[in-house]
Design a protein around this motif. Sequence first.
Motif, PDB file in Angstrom:
ATOM      1  N   GLU A  30       1.017  -1.081   0.084  1.00 30.71           N
ATOM      2  CA  GLU A  30      -0.113   0.010   0.131  1.00 30.71           C
ATOM      3  C   GLU A  30       0.949   1.167  -0.064  1.00 30.71           C
ATOM      4  O   GLU A  30       0.559   2.219  -0.516  1.00 30.71           O
ATOM      5  CB  GLU A  30      -0.933   0.042   0.989  1.00 30.71           C
ATOM      6  CG  GLU A  30      -2.091  -1.226   1.205  1.00 30.71           C
ATOM      7  CD  GLU A  30      -1.364  -2.455   1.448  1.00 30.71           C
ATOM      8  OE1 GLU A  30      -0.357  -2.703   2.057  1.00 30.71           O
ATOM      9  OE2 GLU A  30      -2.190  -3.539   1.023  1.00 30.71           O
ATOM     10  N   GLU A  31       2.202   1.149   0.652  1.00 34.96           N
ATOM     11  CA  GLU A  31       2.779   2.374   0.717  1.00 34.96           C
ATOM     12  C   GLU A  31       3.524   2.583  -0.591  1.00 34.96           C
ATOM     13  O   GLU A  31       3.740   3.697  -1.160  1.00 34.96           O
ATOM     14  CB  GLU A  31       3.890   2.465   1.811  1.00 34.96           C
ATOM     15  CG  GLU A  31       4.970   3.273   1.888  1.00 34.96           C
ATOM     16  CD  GLU A  31       5.804   3.332   2.959  1.00 34.96           C
ATOM     17  OE1 GLU A  31       6.773   4.195   3.237  1.00 34.96           O
ATOM     18  OE2 GLU A  31       6.099   2.048   3.525  1.00 34.96           O
ATOM     19  N   PHE A  32       3.970   1.666  -1.389  1.00 39.92           N
ATOM     20  CA  PHE A  32       4.348   1.595  -2.538  1.00 39.92           C
ATOM     21  C   PHE A  32       3.426   2.028  -3.546  1.00 39.92           C
ATOM     22  O   PHE A  32       3.823   2.988  -4.524  1.00 39.92           O
ATOM     23  CB  PHE A  32       4.965   0.137  -3.039  1.00 39.92           C
ATOM     24  CG  PHE A  32       5.362   0.200  -4.437  1.00 39.92           C
ATOM     25  CD1 PHE A  32       6.342   1.110  -4.891  1.00 39.92           C
ATOM     26  CD2 PHE A  32       5.056  -0.717  -5.312  1.00 39.92           C
ATOM     27  CE1 PHE A  32       6.882   1.017  -6.154  1.00 39.92           C
ATOM     28  CE2 PHE A  32       5.483  -0.764  -6.651  1.00 39.92           C
ATOM     29  CZ  PHE A  32       6.667   0.296  -7.070  1.00 39.92           C
ATOM     30  N   GLN A  33       2.262   1.517  -3.568  1.00 42.20           N
ATOM     31  CA  GLN A  33       1.076   2.103  -4.408  1.00 42.20           C
ATOM     32  C   GLN A  33       0.822   3.675  -4.234  1.00 42.20           C
ATOM     33  O   GLN A  33       0.620   4.489  -5.211  1.00 42.20           O
ATOM     34  CB  GLN A  33      -0.139   1.343  -3.955  1.00 42.20           C
ATOM     35  CG  GLN A  33      -0.021  -0.110  -4.489  1.00 42.20           C
ATOM     36  CD  GLN A  33      -1.321  -0.878  -4.130  1.00 42.20           C
ATOM     37  OE1 GLN A  33      -1.948  -0.334  -3.165  1.00 42.20           O
ATOM     38  NE2 GLN A  33      -1.363  -2.094  -4.477  1.00 42.20           N
ATOM     39  N   LYS A  34       0.881   3.953  -2.731  1.00 44.58           N
ATOM     40  CA  LYS A  34       0.744   5.518  -2.673  1.00 44.58           C
ATOM     41  C   LYS A  34       1.969   6.336  -3.279  1.00 44.58           C
ATOM     42  O   LYS A  34       1.760   7.450  -3.902  1.00 44.58           O
ATOM     43  CB  LYS A  34       0.611   5.575  -1.111  1.00 44.58           C
ATOM     44  CG  LYS A  34       0.344   7.286  -0.738  1.00 44.58           C
ATOM     45  CD  LYS A  34       0.416   7.271   0.774  1.00 44.58           C
ATOM     46  CE  LYS A  34      -0.034   8.660   1.255  1.00 44.58           C
ATOM     47  NZ  LYS A  34      -0.347   8.708   2.716  1.00 44.58           N
TER      48      LYS A  34
END
Length: 304
Positions: A30-34
């Motif tokens: 999720e952090e990478f997607q953000k």
Amino acid sequence: MKKLLLAFVALLSFTTVYSQQYALKFKTLEEFQKFMQWTPSRYPLISCHRGGPVAGFPENAIETFANSVKLHPTIIECDAALTKDSALVMMHDDRLDRTSTGTGPIGEKTLAELKDIRLKDNEGTVTSFHIPTLDEVLKWGKDKVIYTLDVKRGVPYQKMIEAVRRNKAEAYSIIITYSSTQAAEVYRLAPDLMISASIRSIADLERLNQMGIPNNRIVAFVGTSAPEKSVYDYLHSKGIWCILGTMGNLDKSAKASGDAVYSKLVDNGADILSSDRSIESANELLKYAKEKGLSTKNLGALKK
């Protein structure tokens, strides 16, 4: 004595390439997607084409990736090919001849047969480095780089995705596709993964959306010549990062007229430059980011 000397050289090379200083780190998918959702304050990056080969460091080798990371924060573009026994190894060409001491099609060799083959740099000099497997590459890359993973002819996307899953590399992997059909296949197989899709016009993005691919899973490869700024602006309005391939004419232009060309390309709208001159382009973008006051919490020093 000769064996001792070769061992010393190999150790020296290992020590040199692992004196790394930059890392791109993501705790969760999720952090990478953000991170991959575009904002005006995004941190521009270099994608090292085929890993950033330079003298002494061949294409698609972990030691080359490590050398690139030592010099600048890095996206690694690399290529996976299929062996005779269905192992995924890192190789751009269909044949071994240009980049290694091997000969013939890689698809006619087993993984065991590749074990003793050594890689050659782009000047043809034989190195002590060997052909890595995709699994080895994915394990090495955690908390170091972002990968854009290219599949060569005959490699099923399913097999690539299985390797990403097996190595828990979802939070630092982007799958490269070349058509809307391929992008749709990857999204169907792995709707949580980021996809690099060829987008050279607004219509290209609309086609991907019509096939069910959401904007928050797309990174746009806009080609090897700069598109109209309106294309950049439209993609940015949808939260999409843009990769411009500078390998070829744009790298040649920068070499001839000065590396400030790279900063101008970013000012015009490019977010990631995929370059064969990764050191020069990255140095320019490091300077650019400092001048513009750009930063990211995901960039940090590697543990030595």
